[in-house]
Scaffold this motif. Structure first.
Motif, PDB file in Angstrom:
ATOM      1  N   GLY A   1       0.822  -1.200   0.000  1.00  0.00           N
ATOM      2  CA  GLY A   1       0.000   0.000   0.000  1.00  0.00           C
ATOM      3  C   GLY A   1       0.853   1.245   0.000  1.00  0.00           C
ATOM      4  O   GLY A   1       2.085   1.190  -0.004  1.00  0.00           O
ATOM      5  N   PRO A   2       0.196   2.407   0.009  1.00  0.00           N
ATOM      6  CA  PRO A   2       0.918   3.676  -0.079  1.00  0.00           C
ATOM      7  C   PRO A   2       1.718   3.976   1.180  1.00  0.00           C
ATOM      8  O   PRO A   2       1.393   3.518   2.277  1.00  0.00           O
ATOM      9  N   VAL A   3       2.765   4.774   0.990  1.00  0.00           N
ATOM     10  CA  VAL A   3       3.682   5.117   2.077  1.00  0.00           C
ATOM     11  C   VAL A   3       3.960   6.609   2.062  1.00  0.00           C
ATOM     12  O   VAL A   3       4.134   7.216   1.002  1.00  0.00           O
ATOM     13  N   VAL A   4       4.004   7.203   3.247  1.00  0.00           N
ATOM     14  CA  VAL A   4       4.521   8.553   3.436  1.00  0.00           C
ATOM     15  C   VAL A   4       5.818   8.431   4.227  1.00  0.00           C
ATOM     16  O   VAL A   4       5.860   7.781   5.275  1.00  0.00           O
ATOM     17  N   LEU A   5       6.884   9.025   3.704  1.00  0.00           N
ATOM     18  CA  LEU A   5       8.177   8.989   4.372  1.00  0.00           C
ATOM     19  C   LEU A   5       8.344  10.205   5.273  1.00  0.00           C
ATOM     20  O   LEU A   5       7.965  11.318   4.900  1.00  0.00           O
ATOM     21  N   VAL A   6       8.901   9.999   6.452  1.00  0.00           N
ATOM     22  CA  VAL A   6       9.256  11.092   7.358  1.00  0.00           C
ATOM     23  C   VAL A   6      10.738  10.947   7.654  1.00  0.00           C
ATOM     24  O   VAL A   6      11.152  10.059   8.409  1.00  0.00           O
ATOM     25  N   ALA A   7      11.542  11.805   7.022  1.00  0.00           N
ATOM     26  CA  ALA A   7      12.995  11.677   7.097  1.00  0.00           C
ATOM     27  C   ALA A   7      13.600  12.857   7.850  1.00  0.00           C
ATOM     28  O   ALA A   7      13.127  13.990   7.736  1.00  0.00           O
ATOM     29  N   HIS A   8      14.662  12.573   8.588  1.00  0.00           N
ATOM     30  CA  HIS A   8      15.378  13.625   9.317  1.00  0.00           C
ATOM     31  C   HIS A   8      16.862  13.551   9.012  1.00  0.00           C
ATOM     32  O   HIS A   8      17.438  12.463   8.930  1.00  0.00           O
ATOM     33  N   SER A   9      17.489  14.713   8.833  1.00  0.00           N
ATOM     34  CA  SER A   9      18.925  14.833   8.679  1.00  0.00           C
ATOM     35  C   SER A   9      19.418  13.964   7.522  1.00  0.00           C
ATOM     36  O   SER A   9      18.910  14.076   6.407  1.00  0.00           O
ATOM     37  N   ALA A  10      20.404  13.099   7.757  1.00  0.00           N
ATOM     38  CA  ALA A  10      20.903  12.254   6.677  1.00  0.00           C
ATOM     39  C   ALA A  10      19.810  11.344   6.118  1.00  0.00           C
ATOM     40  O   ALA A  10      19.912  10.876   4.984  1.00  0.00           O
ATOM     41  N   GLY A  11      18.756  11.110   6.895  1.00  0.00           N
ATOM     42  CA  GLY A  11      17.617  10.352   6.372  1.00  0.00           C
ATOM     43  C   GLY A  11      16.981  11.036   5.172  1.00  0.00           C
ATOM     44  O   GLY A  11      16.438  10.380   4.280  1.00  0.00           O
ATOM     45  N   VAL A  12      17.050  12.380   5.140  1.00  0.00           N
ATOM     46  CA  VAL A  12      16.565  13.122   3.976  1.00  0.00           C
ATOM     47  C   VAL A  12      17.401  12.760   2.757  1.00  0.00           C
ATOM     48  O   VAL A  12      16.879  12.514   1.663  1.00  0.00           O
TER      49      VAL A  12
ATOM     50  N   GLU B   1      27.814  18.458   1.347  1.00  0.00           N
ATOM     51  CA  GLU B   1      28.867  18.899   0.436  1.00  0.00           C
ATOM     52  C   GLU B   1      29.777  19.969   1.056  1.00  0.00           C
ATOM     53  O   GLU B   1      30.747  20.380   0.438  1.00  0.00           O
ATOM     54  N   THR B   2      29.437  20.403   2.258  1.00  0.00           N
ATOM     55  CA  THR B   2      30.215  21.433   2.968  1.00  0.00           C
ATOM     56  C   THR B   2      30.760  20.824   4.257  1.00  0.00           C
ATOM     57  O   THR B   2      30.041  20.075   4.929  1.00  0.00           O
ATOM     58  N   PRO B   3      32.013  21.105   4.608  1.00  0.00           N
ATOM     59  CA  PRO B   3      32.563  20.528   5.842  1.00  0.00           C
ATOM     60  C   PRO B   3      31.671  20.802   7.054  1.00  0.00           C
ATOM     61  O   PRO B   3      31.174  21.907   7.246  1.00  0.00           O
ATOM     62  N   MET B   4      31.483  19.749   7.862  1.00  0.00           N
ATOM     63  CA  MET B   4      30.594  19.821   9.020  1.00  0.00           C
ATOM     64  C   MET B   4      31.392  20.081  10.295  1.00  0.00           C
ATOM     65  O   MET B   4      32.616  19.983  10.305  1.00  0.00           O
ATOM     66  N   PRO B   5      30.678  20.376  11.384  1.00  0.00           N
ATOM     67  CA  PRO B   5      31.371  20.601  12.655  1.00  0.00           C
ATOM     68  C   PRO B   5      32.149  19.364  13.102  1.00  0.00           C
ATOM     69  O   PRO B   5      31.873  18.239  12.673  1.00  0.00           O
ATOM     70  N   GLU B   6      33.098  19.585  13.994  1.00  0.00           N
ATOM     71  CA  GLU B   6      33.893  18.481  14.532  1.00  0.00           C
ATOM     72  C   GLU B   6      32.986  17.422  15.146  1.00  0.00           C
ATOM     73  O   GLU B   6      31.979  17.735  15.775  1.00  0.00           O
TER      74      GLU B   6
ATOM     75  N   ASN C   1      19.196  28.227  12.038  1.00  0.00           N
ATOM     76  CA  ASN C   1      20.477  28.129  12.745  1.00  0.00           C
ATOM     77  C   ASN C   1      20.938  26.681  12.868  1.00  0.00           C
ATOM     78  O   ASN C   1      21.488  26.265  13.885  1.00  0.00           O
ATOM     79  N   ASP C   2      20.731  25.914  11.818  1.00  0.00           N
ATOM     80  CA  ASP C   2      21.139  24.510  11.795  1.00  0.00           C
ATOM     81  C   ASP C   2      22.663  24.440  11.633  1.00  0.00           C
ATOM     82  O   ASP C   2      23.203  24.972  10.663  1.00  0.00           O
ATOM     83  N   PRO C   3      23.365  23.788  12.562  1.00  0.00           N
ATOM     84  CA  PRO C   3      24.825  23.698  12.429  1.00  0.00           C
ATOM     85  C   PRO C   3      25.277  22.839  11.256  1.00  0.00           C
ATOM     86  O   PRO C   3      26.451  22.882  10.877  1.00  0.00           O
TER      87      PRO C   3
ATOM     88  N   VAL D   1      15.680  26.603  15.255  1.00  0.00           N
ATOM     89  CA  VAL D   1      15.415  25.345  15.974  1.00  0.00           C
ATOM     90  C   VAL D   1      16.593  24.377  15.889  1.00  0.00           C
ATOM     91  O   VAL D   1      16.435  23.169  16.084  1.00  0.00           O
ATOM     92  N   GLY D   2      17.795  24.917  15.604  1.00  0.00           N
ATOM     93  CA  GLY D   2      18.971  24.059  15.540  1.00  0.00           C
ATOM     94  C   GLY D   2      18.817  22.974  14.485  1.00  0.00           C
ATOM     95  O   GLY D   2      18.298  23.223  13.397  1.00  0.00           O
ATOM     96  N   HIS D   3      19.261  21.781  14.826  1.00  0.00           N
ATOM     97  CA  HIS D   3      19.164  20.650  13.893  1.00  0.00           C
ATOM     98  C   HIS D   3      17.919  19.799  14.154  1.00  0.00           C
ATOM     99  O   HIS D   3      17.794  18.695  13.644  1.00  0.00           O
ATOM    100  N   LEU D   4      17.000  20.335  14.937  1.00  0.00           N
ATOM    101  CA  LEU D   4      15.749  19.642  15.251  1.00  0.00           C
ATOM    102  C   LEU D   4      16.009  18.217  15.741  1.00  0.00           C
ATOM    103  O   LEU D   4      15.434  17.246  15.265  1.00  0.00           O
ATOM    104  N   ASN D   5      16.882  18.130  16.742  1.00  0.00           N
ATOM    105  CA  ASN D   5      17.195  16.847  17.361  1.00  0.00           C
ATOM    106  C   ASN D   5      17.203  17.038  18.881  1.00  0.00           C
ATOM    107  O   ASN D   5      17.028  18.156  19.370  1.00  0.00           O
ATOM    108  N   PRO D   6      17.364  15.964  19.639  1.00  0.00           N
ATOM    109  CA  PRO D   6      17.311  16.114  21.097  1.00  0.00           C
ATOM    110  C   PRO D   6      18.326  17.128  21.647  1.00  0.00           C
ATOM    111  O   PRO D   6      18.031  17.838  22.607  1.00  0.00           O
TER     112      PRO D   6
END
Length: 198
Positions: free
Chosen positions: A63-74, A101-106, A138-140, A164-169
């Protein structure tokens, strides 16, 4: 196996996999028909393995599916869609897409490591299903402008979620009421047939 017209919501976590305190986990607990892509081996960056895990989940849903992806899940979602017909997917909520494609934080993967693991370049083709992209100011892991550029190339409706930052805990989410609303709006669009030209 589900065999009804009501979509199953499939959650696609990022590289840090399942976290019971993450808004994806908390949201899944409130919905009647959900699946979550299971965690891989710790620190597994291989994109093919991530796509295969999503394939396995989708193959078990009738059946049909709706995906809910976060961060690298996107990014897993957009890479997956670029290589498959995506006919089963009727909508997607893409939250906090990272700019791989851009260097990330440590403490995060390097651009070279991500390239070696198959994540680059980021697909820029329109997605074959309606989607909403939610970005933070303001997502790092990505500037808002880069997230907006991704959303435009994917044909996604862009939502500015504010600072909301990276919308994670670590950013305080946790329960994310707005995310529930975005998903409800997307499910309503799917049910009424709206947004199918996205």
């Amino acid at each position: 196996m589900h065999n009804t017209d009501t979509p199953t919501v499939v959650f696609v976590p990022g590289l840090r996999d399942h976290n019971p305190d993450h808004w994806q986990s908390l949201l899944a607990d409130t919905l009647p028909k959900t699946r979550t892509v299971p965690p891989l081996e710790r620190n597994s960056l291989n994109l093919d393995a991530r796509e295969a895990a999503l394939d396995t989940i989708l193959s078990e849903i009738d059946g049909p599916v709706v995906l809910v992806a976060h961060s690298a899940g996107v990014m897993i979602t957009v890479h997956w869609a670029a290589r498959r017909d995506g006919h089963q997917i009727v909508g997607a909520l893409l939250v906090a897409p990272p700019d791989l494609e851009t260097p990330m934080p440590e403490g995060h993967s390097t651009v070279q490591d991500l390239d070696d693991a198959g994540w680059l370049p980021i697909p820029r083709e329109p997605l074959p299903f309606p989607c909403t992209a939610v970005a933070s100011t303001n997502d790092p892991l990505s500037t808002f402008d880069r997230a907006a550029d991704f959303a435009e190339s994917w044909g996604a409706r862009l939502v500015n979620a504010g600072a909301v930052g990276h919308l994670n805990p670590i950013s305080g989410y946790g329960h994310w009421e707005q995310g529930h609303q975005f998903l409800e709006e997307l499910l309503e669009e799917v049910a009424t047939g709206a947004g199918t030209d996205s």
